[in-house]
Design a protein around this motif. Sequence first.
Motif, PDB file in Angstrom:
ATOM      1  N   THR A 112      53.976 103.664   3.655  1.00 20.62           N
ATOM      2  CA  THR A 112      53.215 103.321   4.867  1.00 20.62           C
ATOM      3  C   THR A 112      51.722 103.493   4.609  1.00 20.62           C
ATOM      4  O   THR A 112      51.313 104.280   3.761  1.00 20.62           O
ATOM      5  CB  THR A 112      53.643 104.172   6.078  1.00 20.62           C
ATOM      6  OG1 THR A 112      53.695 105.527   5.655  1.00 20.62           O
ATOM      7  CG2 THR A 112      54.976 103.742   6.629  1.00 20.62           C
ATOM      8  N   GLU A 113      50.948 102.742   5.351  1.00 17.70           N
ATOM      9  CA  GLU A 113      49.499 102.779   5.193  1.00 17.70           C
ATOM     10  C   GLU A 113      48.960 104.019   5.928  1.00 17.70           C
ATOM     11  O   GLU A 113      49.264 104.221   7.105  1.00 17.70           O
ATOM     12  CB  GLU A 113      48.959 101.473   5.807  1.00 17.70           C
ATOM     13  CG  GLU A 113      47.539 101.163   5.511  1.00 17.70           C
ATOM     14  CD  GLU A 113      47.309 100.656   4.096  1.00 17.70           C
ATOM     15  OE1 GLU A 113      48.269 100.349   3.367  1.00 17.70           O
ATOM     16  OE2 GLU A 113      46.126 100.578   3.728  1.00 17.70           O
ATOM     17  N   VAL A 114      48.215 104.862   5.207  1.00 20.90           N
ATOM     18  CA  VAL A 114      47.721 106.107   5.821  1.00 20.90           C
ATOM     19  C   VAL A 114      46.199 106.159   5.717  1.00 20.90           C
ATOM     20  O   VAL A 114      45.627 105.845   4.676  1.00 20.90           O
ATOM     21  CB  VAL A 114      48.314 107.345   5.104  1.00 20.90           C
ATOM     22  CG1 VAL A 114      47.817 108.629   5.755  1.00 20.90           C
ATOM     23  CG2 VAL A 114      49.828 107.306   5.101  1.00 20.90           C
ATOM     24  N   ASP A 115      45.558 106.562   6.814  1.00 12.92           N
ATOM     25  CA  ASP A 115      44.117 106.757   6.814  1.00 12.92           C
ATOM     26  C   ASP A 115      43.849 108.239   6.496  1.00 12.92           C
ATOM     27  O   ASP A 115      44.060 109.111   7.338  1.00 12.92           O
ATOM     28  CB  ASP A 115      43.579 106.387   8.207  1.00 12.92           C
ATOM     29  CG  ASP A 115      42.075 106.602   8.316  1.00 12.92           C
ATOM     30  OD1 ASP A 115      41.490 107.257   7.435  1.00 12.92           O
ATOM     31  OD2 ASP A 115      41.497 106.110   9.309  1.00 12.92           O
ATOM     32  N   LEU A 116      43.419 108.494   5.259  1.00 14.43           N
ATOM     33  CA  LEU A 116      43.288 109.879   4.799  1.00 14.43           C
ATOM     34  C   LEU A 116      42.202 110.634   5.557  1.00 14.43           C
ATOM     35  O   LEU A 116      42.317 111.831   5.792  1.00 14.43           O
ATOM     36  CB  LEU A 116      43.009 109.895   3.292  1.00 14.43           C
ATOM     37  CG  LEU A 116      43.198 111.236   2.590  1.00 14.43           C
ATOM     38  CD1 LEU A 116      44.602 111.794   2.783  1.00 14.43           C
ATOM     39  CD2 LEU A 116      42.901 111.121   1.100  1.00 14.43           C
ATOM     40  N   VAL A 119      43.685 111.920   8.630  1.00  8.97           N
ATOM     41  CA  VAL A 119      44.554 113.067   8.322  1.00  8.97           C
ATOM     42  C   VAL A 119      43.713 114.345   8.207  1.00  8.97           C
ATOM     43  O   VAL A 119      44.033 115.379   8.802  1.00  8.97           O
ATOM     44  CB  VAL A 119      45.340 112.826   7.010  1.00  8.97           C
ATOM     45  CG1 VAL A 119      46.003 114.102   6.513  1.00  8.97           C
ATOM     46  CG2 VAL A 119      46.382 111.730   7.200  1.00  8.97           C
ATOM     47  N   ARG A 159      41.881 104.696   2.706  1.00 15.25           N
ATOM     48  CA  ARG A 159      43.278 104.427   3.036  1.00 15.25           C
ATOM     49  C   ARG A 159      44.126 104.405   1.778  1.00 15.25           C
ATOM     50  O   ARG A 159      43.663 104.065   0.704  1.00 15.25           O
ATOM     51  CB  ARG A 159      43.388 103.086   3.762  1.00 15.25           C
ATOM     52  CG  ARG A 159      42.468 103.006   4.983  1.00 15.25           C
ATOM     53  CD  ARG A 159      42.480 101.626   5.572  1.00 15.25           C
ATOM     54  NE  ARG A 159      43.725 101.394   6.300  1.00 15.25           N
ATOM     55  CZ  ARG A 159      43.904 101.790   7.550  1.00 15.25           C
ATOM     56  NH1 ARG A 159      42.951 102.402   8.206  1.00 15.25           N
ATOM     57  NH2 ARG A 159      45.034 101.559   8.151  1.00 15.25           N
ATOM     58  N   ASP A 163      52.770 109.079   2.822  1.00 15.90           N
ATOM     59  CA  ASP A 163      53.557 109.650   3.909  1.00 15.90           C
ATOM     60  C   ASP A 163      52.614 110.539   4.704  1.00 15.90           C
ATOM     61  O   ASP A 163      52.176 111.586   4.235  1.00 15.90           O
ATOM     62  CB  ASP A 163      54.727 110.455   3.321  1.00 15.90           C
ATOM     63  CG  ASP A 163      55.608 111.070   4.400  1.00 15.90           C
ATOM     64  OD1 ASP A 163      55.078 111.658   5.352  1.00 15.90           O
ATOM     65  OD2 ASP A 163      56.846 110.956   4.265  1.00 15.90           O
ATOM     66  N   ARG A 164      52.280 110.101   5.914  1.00 14.90           N
ATOM     67  CA  ARG A 164      51.251 110.756   6.703  1.00 14.90           C
ATOM     68  C   ARG A 164      51.552 112.237   6.945  1.00 14.90           C
ATOM     69  O   ARG A 164      50.697 113.092   6.738  1.00 14.90           O
ATOM     70  CB  ARG A 164      51.120 110.027   8.043  1.00 14.90           C
ATOM     71  CG  ARG A 164      49.892 110.408   8.785  1.00 14.90           C
ATOM     72  CD  ARG A 164      49.804 109.841  10.181  1.00 14.90           C
ATOM     73  NE  ARG A 164      48.665 110.476  10.825  1.00 14.90           N
ATOM     74  CZ  ARG A 164      48.689 111.698  11.318  1.00 14.90           C
ATOM     75  NH1 ARG A 164      49.785 112.401  11.286  1.00 14.90           N
ATOM     76  NH2 ARG A 164      47.602 112.218  11.847  1.00 14.90           N
ATOM     77  N   ASP A 165      52.781 112.534   7.388  1.00 16.92           N
ATOM     78  CA  ASP A 165      53.120 113.929   7.711  1.00 16.92           C
ATOM     79  C   ASP A 165      53.044 114.815   6.482  1.00 16.92           C
ATOM     80  O   ASP A 165      52.586 115.950   6.540  1.00 16.92           O
ATOM     81  CB  ASP A 165      54.536 114.017   8.299  1.00 16.92           C
ATOM     82  CG  ASP A 165      54.607 113.356   9.671  1.00 16.92           C
ATOM     83  OD1 ASP A 165      53.531 113.125  10.266  1.00 16.92           O
ATOM     84  OD2 ASP A 165      55.718 113.054  10.128  1.00 16.92           O
ATOM     85  N   MET A 168      49.481 115.453   5.534  1.00 16.81           N
ATOM     86  CA  MET A 168      48.964 116.436   6.495  1.00 16.81           C
ATOM     87  C   MET A 168      49.375 117.841   6.026  1.00 16.81           C
ATOM     88  O   MET A 168      48.564 118.763   6.008  1.00 16.81           O
ATOM     89  CB  MET A 168      49.568 116.123   7.863  1.00 16.81           C
ATOM     90  CG  MET A 168      49.095 117.019   8.962  1.00 16.81           C
ATOM     91  SD  MET A 168      47.739 116.207   9.833  1.00 16.81           S
ATOM     92  CE  MET A 168      47.346 117.458  11.031  1.00 16.81           C
ATOM     93  N   HIS A 257      53.482 111.247  -4.451  1.00 20.58           N
ATOM     94  CA  HIS A 257      52.454 110.213  -4.282  1.00 20.58           C
ATOM     95  C   HIS A 257      51.839 109.786  -5.617  1.00 20.58           C
ATOM     96  O   HIS A 257      50.826 109.103  -5.634  1.00 20.58           O
ATOM     97  CB  HIS A 257      51.353 110.721  -3.341  1.00 20.58           C
ATOM     98  CG  HIS A 257      51.783 110.782  -1.903  1.00 20.58           C
ATOM     99  ND1 HIS A 257      52.577 111.774  -1.394  1.00 20.58           N
ATOM    100  CD2 HIS A 257      51.544 109.946  -0.863  1.00 20.58           C
ATOM    101  CE1 HIS A 257      52.802 111.559  -0.109  1.00 20.58           C
ATOM    102  NE2 HIS A 257      52.194 110.452   0.238  1.00 20.58           N
TER     103      HIS A 257
END
Length: 280
Positions: A112-116, A119, A159, A163-165, A168, A257
């Motif tokens: 998924t696309e994540v905005d670091l 985060v 970006r 995995d966003r969670d 985080m 990652h």
Amino acid sequence: ETQFRVRITPTGPAGPRGQRALMLHFTDVTHLREAEEMRRDFVANVSHELRTPLTAVLGFIETLRGPAKDDTAARERFLGIMEAEARRMNRLVSDLLSLSRVEAQERQRPSTEVDLKAVLEGVIAALKPTAEDRGNALALETLPPDPGLIHARVAEGYRLKGDRDQLMQVFLNLTENALKYGGAGKPVTLRLGWREGSGNLKGPVLSVEVIDRGEGIDPLHLPRLTERFYRVDTHRSRAMGGTGLGLAIVKHIVNRHRGRLRIDSRPGQGSVFTVLLPPE
Ligand code: ADP
């Protein structure tokens, strides 16, 4: 020390008296043995870590039923300790579950696309109260990209596919450590930027440095710091509510990652935990 498993099989045609030539197969099982040993150590460590608070809780129950039965002040105090010990077990079990989850997913690259940057802003918002309690300034800085680093990804902001969670979790763990071990009143900085990758990380990579100005870590400990339950000072880590699993979880998520974790530290001056993450 290298260990072999040996298998013996007959080979070729039988001789005049039925005798056969034998073939010896040697398999290097050093890695298997090491993995077995690590699993055994892990189970022993977990049992020990759970038994310590459990023994305390059982001891206080006994005291509350016996000698402290009618002592209200003692009862309140003991219940407080029992609650703290139960919370410790709860943290340990949550961390163990996180660890086994990320281990199981390690081969499967998140997509998924994540905005670091978002985060990291979330991490700062979540830890602001803790930082304020301890008198630590906590801030996010963004660096301009390395000169000459031109890539479509760089132009899009900060970006990546991830995995966003879990990301985080990585920066929560590192920032919590920086606050815990970084010394009261000392600033903690998260620094985000694009860098030219090196080694097996090709092309531009996102880089996050978690910087503290605390006591630092003796270089002696650095190679083992991400091992499960490895702590520089077990007593201190426990007193701070640590489980000893935070950095092990960080390492597995960064591996998932396809990134890299680097730890630089100068005793007496502070530490920098750098996470490098490829955008795809
Ligand atoms: P813990 O729950 O003990 O904090 P971690 O896996 O997060 O477990 O960290 C392992 C150990 O590494 C800690 O016990 C501590 O000794 C050391 N450590 C981690 N981060 C820092 C830091 N920023 N400065 C100094 N020591 C650190």
